[in-house]
Design an enzyme around this catalytic site. Structure first.
Site, PDB file in Angstrom:
ATOM      1  N   SER A  75       5.806  -5.495   5.505  1.00 30.57           N
ATOM      2  CA  SER A  75       5.116  -4.226   5.235  1.00 30.57           C
ATOM      3  C   SER A  75       6.017  -3.374   4.349  1.00 30.57           C
ATOM      4  O   SER A  75       6.900  -2.670   4.830  1.00 30.57           O
ATOM      5  CB  SER A  75       4.769  -3.496   6.543  1.00 30.57           C
ATOM      6  OG  SER A  75       5.902  -3.399   7.390  1.00 30.57           O
TER       7      SER A  75
ATOM      8  N   LYS B 111       0.322   0.229   6.800  1.00 33.79           N
ATOM      9  CA  LYS B 111       0.910  -1.112   6.689  1.00 33.79           C
ATOM     10  C   LYS B 111       1.684  -1.514   7.938  1.00 33.79           C
ATOM     11  O   LYS B 111       1.459  -2.588   8.503  1.00 33.79           O
ATOM     12  CB  LYS B 111       1.859  -1.188   5.484  1.00 33.79           C
ATOM     13  CG  LYS B 111       1.222  -0.920   4.142  1.00 33.79           C
ATOM     14  CD  LYS B 111       2.221  -1.040   3.012  1.00 33.79           C
ATOM     15  CE  LYS B 111       3.403  -0.101   3.157  1.00 33.79           C
ATOM     16  NZ  LYS B 111       3.026   1.329   3.154  1.00 33.79           N
ATOM     17  N   SER B 112       2.618  -0.671   8.353  1.00 32.15           N
ATOM     18  CA  SER B 112       3.471  -1.002   9.494  1.00 32.15           C
ATOM     19  C   SER B 112       2.672  -1.092  10.787  1.00 32.15           C
ATOM     20  O   SER B 112       2.924  -1.967  11.626  1.00 32.15           O
ATOM     21  CB  SER B 112       4.598   0.029   9.636  1.00 32.15           C
ATOM     22  OG  SER B 112       5.477  -0.029   8.533  1.00 32.15           O
TER      23      SER B 112
ATOM     24  N   GLY C 139       0.836  -1.193   0.000  1.00 31.67           N
ATOM     25  CA  GLY C 139       0.000   0.000   0.000  1.00 31.67           C
ATOM     26  C   GLY C 139       0.869   1.240   0.000  1.00 31.67           C
ATOM     27  O   GLY C 139       2.097   1.167   0.120  1.00 31.67           O
TER      28      GLY C 139
END
Length: 202
Positions: free
Chosen positions: A103, A38-39, A32
């Site tokens: 990620s 994400k993370s 993304g």
């Protein structure tokens, strides 16, 4: 690739390793835009699974550039190599019966497809998770100030601004970080893993 090398197989079978560890390995590949979440989702998912007996390790896009990929920049060629390396690293974790949670922006479909093929070749599950978030929302969040710098021309080839992001066409999972909470995103991923009998929670 060197030609004077020979692959040395180990004596532990995949079945033995799964038996000893307690579950198979796999890669959960989050992709993304920068600041899409994400993370944050990966951290929450790692914590959730570990607390329930699933051996999990998170590979973060920024973190690997401090070591393994410190020689790479952000040109298209370097981004390709960045994802190629991580695809192999994630596969090694998965082969060791670890749930690798990655990620990475990984903006190009062909790079993500290549990572999937690495896993498919060895019969390892690869679950692509698209962390959906409009660029306007990601830019508004901008926790690292990167979008602001990109708009000012200080960062070249910034994904979503001056470089493309190719959204997945048919990912296994889609979570929308702008409409779902972190907990809801984690729950959706975990439910998928349970439905596919990929994990068992303690």
């Amino acid at each position: 690739m060197a030609t004077n090398i020979t692959f040395h197989p180990g004596s532990v079978t995949k079945e033995e390793r799964i038996k000893f560890v307690g579950h198979p390995g796999m890669t959960i590949w989050m992709t993304g835009l920068s600041a899409s979440g994400k993370s944050t989702i990966a951290c929450a998912l790692e914590q959730y699974l570990l607390q329930r007996g699933v051996t999990t390790y998170r590979l973060d896009g920024d973190n690997v550039r401090f070591g393994l990929n410190s020689d790479l920049g952000f040109s298209e060629q370097d981004r390709n190599e960045n994802i190629r390396r991580i695809g192999h690293v994630a596969k090694l974790f998965a082969d060791a019966c670890v749930v690798a949670v990655t990620s990475f922006i990984s903006p190009y479909r062909k790079d993500r497809d290549q990572a999937r093929e690495f896993h498919k070749k060895d019969g390892l599950p690869f679950i692509e998770v698209y962390v959906e978030c409009p660029v306007e929302v990601a830019e508004q969040r901008d926790p690292k100030g990167l979008y602001k710098r990109a708009r000012a021309g200080e960062i070249k080839e910034f994904t979503g601004i001056s470089a493309p992001y190719e959204a997945p066409i048919s990912p296994e999972i889609v979570v929308s970080s702008h409409t779902q909470s972190i907990e809801e995103c984690v729950e959706k991923i975990v439910n998928y893993l349970l439905e596919k009998d990929l994990i068992t929670l303690k």
